[in-house]
Enzyme design. Structure first.
Site, PDB file in Angstrom:
ATOM      1  N   TYR A 274      19.927 -25.688  15.211  1.00  9.36           N
ATOM      2  CA  TYR A 274      20.382 -25.224  13.893  1.00  9.36           C
ATOM      3  C   TYR A 274      21.457 -24.149  13.981  1.00  9.36           C
ATOM      4  O   TYR A 274      21.735 -23.612  15.038  1.00  9.36           O
ATOM      5  CB  TYR A 274      19.225 -24.816  12.988  1.00  9.36           C
ATOM      6  N   GLU A 275      22.094 -23.903  12.825  1.00  7.97           N
ATOM      7  CA  GLU A 275      23.282 -23.039  12.727  1.00  7.97           C
ATOM      8  C   GLU A 275      24.431 -23.549  13.599  1.00  7.97           C
ATOM      9  O   GLU A 275      25.211 -22.763  14.141  1.00  7.97           O
ATOM     10  CB  GLU A 275      22.941 -21.583  13.083  1.00  7.97           C
ATOM     11  N   GLY A 276      24.540 -24.854  13.734  1.00  5.37           N
ATOM     12  CA  GLY A 276      25.569 -25.449  14.576  1.00  5.37           C
ATOM     13  C   GLY A 276      25.019 -25.688  15.963  1.00  5.37           C
ATOM     14  O   GLY A 276      24.673 -24.742  16.674  1.00  5.37           O
TER      15      GLY A 276
END
Length: 570
Positions: free
Chosen positions: A432-434
């Site tokens: 997550y978050e890239g």
């Protein structure tokens, strides 16, 4: 033994290696003296060790549940969150004009590590709120700021971030949620979002959702996206939570880890929302919080590495197996060479991840606090380090927690020891978050649009440390820096597909070289034999990877596409 916050290591890193005292020399962070920082870290350590750490196992065994449309959180989480909020920890970095403390992200990152090591599932809640506070400070109208920020900073209301949809994961531009103007300054938001951390809870107050959606007439892709604040309860004329908005939690995901953190599927059915920032400026507004969130996720990875190392070391010192191979040893499995190798690797990687994360935070703080060219240089330095902090921090969390299971042997596979929870909890941080692959491509793509200037600045710092150390350790660090410099020069001139093929290896090579720099710099400055021993281990046992990583990073993309899809599937 329970979790012990590594306050001494943090203070040494800030004071001796990173020279964080520079913050107190600026007008913006004049109050952030080493003495004040020490007091904050001490209080955060007490909260983490005594209040939050006892909740970690309970959250794993007693997951959040959705019952009759209400999210019931793990036992003790409401009291733990209340302690975080009442201590003022949610608003550490927030603007004092709205009730925040105005502290640097450097200290926020230290506190975030401690809270996340103690109980990662619960610590995600204030992290999401902190990101929303930052987005509202930069992009919301004064009226919206006056209504929402004081309550969020006080921890009375919490925040979420709604990007992902079933058909739009990393490709945010594919989202379909829509927003229709209602003529009174509000918008009707409709659509479904998935993977919403802390999408709801039973702590009381309000839950405020930042939602990306399309407005009528917007372009396709990310340029047609706007950002909206959509509260669970619509504030009344007095700013108090009023009638329920037209949104609901459809379900909670059943996850590999982070059981205490409710990850929601959210549905919006013409829910009332307010636009944040300009129309079609949603991605720019969201990235305001995502950049610091990526650093925060790197810190999450670091936190699980620290906690897993502590647990593994305690077990290794207690467990006795076989005859000790060294004279005068502990009599435990820590005497055995391969266990030593694992524990030292865990400690070296964890120390490296912490240094990278705090150096990133410090650079971003100085970029905000300084002026002119000095501010630009620090901002660029922090921007270059951010994807390294996120990817290497979370890669380290996974590698170290997995090694922690191995140190425990068969008992690591038994849930009651708690060793496996760190690996299960940390695994999603690389996604997550890239994803970490996206971070690596960002590093060799956008972060090299300056021609490699920010990267070369870091390489110059590494070279100075190597030169100041003298001897074999300095020579080895200098050699790694030269290999990395050659790889950087290749990256700057290669096409994007070739860069992407070697991006992950380039990022890791940069991180390991930075680790040698931080550890050796600290060892030389302190003249501490223990710090020198850890630096020597890193340079002799981990830094040799850099040569191979750089070679692979510059190999291009031909090998990746030599086998067609049919051949791969056969």
């Amino acid at each position: 033994m329970g979790y012990i916050a590594p306050v001494t290591d943090m203070q040494f890193l800030l004071d001796t290696v990173l020279d964080a005292g520079r913050l107190a020399e600026t007008t913006r962070f004049a109050d952030a003296t080493p003495e004040m920082a020490g007091a904050i870290l001490t209080e955060a350590a007490k909260l983490s060790e005594e209040v939050l750490a006892p909740l970690n196992r309970a959250g794993d065994l007693d997951p959040a549940k959705l019952e009759n449309g209400v999210v019931r959180t793990s036992k003790g989480f409401a009291d733990g969150y209340r302690a975080i909020a009442e201590g003022g920890w949610v608003g550490m970095a927030a603007d004092p004009d709205h009730g925040g403390m105005g502290l640097p992200m450097t200290l926020v990152s230290c506190v975030g590590e401690m809270m996340s090591s103690a109980c990662l599932s619960l610590s995600l809640n204030p992290l999401m709120t902190q990101g929303q506070i930052e987005a509202l400070e930069h992009h919301a109208s004064p009226q919206m700021q006056a209504l929402f920020l004081p309550r969020m900073i006080a921890g009375e209301w919490t925040g979420t971030m709604n990007l992902t949809e079933p058909q739009a994961g990393s490709d945010v531009g594919a989202l379909r949620s829509k927003a229709e103007p209602l003529g009174d300054g509000t918008w009707a938001i409709s659509g479904q979002k998935i993977y919403i951390s802390w999408g709801d809870h039973d702590f009381g107050g309000n839950v405020c959702h930042l939602v990306l959606a399309r407005t009528p007439g917007g372009k396709t892709g990310t340029k047609g996206i706007s950002l909206f604040l959509v509260p669970k309860l619509i504030p009344d004329d007095n700013g108090e939570p009023g009638v329920a908005n037209s949104l609901r939690v459809v379900s909670l995901e059943h996850k590999m880890g982070l059981h205490g953190s409710p990850t929601a599927v959210m549905e919006y059915d013409r829910a009332t929302g307010w636009m944040v920032g300009e129309e079609f400026g949603g991605m720019a507004a969201m990235f305001t919080m995502m950049n610091n969130a990526r650093l925060g996720v790197g810190v999450q990875g670091l936190s699980q590495a620290e906690a897993a190392t502590q647990k593994a070391l305690a077990y290794a010192l207690d467990r006795q197996q076989g005859r000790s191979p060294v004279e005068g040893g502990t009599g435990s499995i820590l005497d055995h060479a391969d266990v030593r190798r694992m524990v030292l690797t865990m400690k070296a990687l964890t120390a490296t991840a912490r240094a990278i994360c705090l150096d990133t935070a410090l650079s971003l703080d100085l970029g905000r606090a300084l002026e002119g060219d000095a501010a630009k240089a620090q901002t660029a330095r922090g921007a270059f380090l951010t994807p390294i902090a996120k990817a290497f921090g979370t890669d380290t969390g996974m590698a170290v927690s997995e090694m922690g299971v191995q140190v425990h042997g068969g008992m690591g596979f038994i849930e009651e020891t708690g060793a496996a929870q760190y690996y299960r909890d940390v695994r999603v941080t690389a996604i997550y978050e890239g994803t970490n692959g996206i971070q690596a491509m960002d590093l060799v793509g956008r972060k090299l649009m300056d021609g490699g200037e920010a990267a070369q600045g870091l390489l110059a710092e590494i070279a100075r440390t190597a030169q100041g150390a003298h001897g074999p350790l300095g020579d080895a660090l200098a050699a790694a820096g030269q290999q990395l410099s050659a790889a950087l020069n290749w990256m700057v001139t290669a096409d994007m597909l070739a860069r992407s093929a070697g991006a992950t290896r380039f990022l890791r090579a940069f991180a390991l070289t930075l680790g040698g720099h931080y550890l050796l710099k600290g060892a030389v400055a302190s003249n501490d034999p223990d710090r020198l021993a850890l630096a020597r281990f890193h340079i002799n046992h981990l830094l040799p990877e850099v040569e191979g990583l750089c070679r692979a990073a510059c190999a291009g993309h031909d090998d990746l596409y030599a086998l067609g899809a049919d051949a791969l599937a056969s």
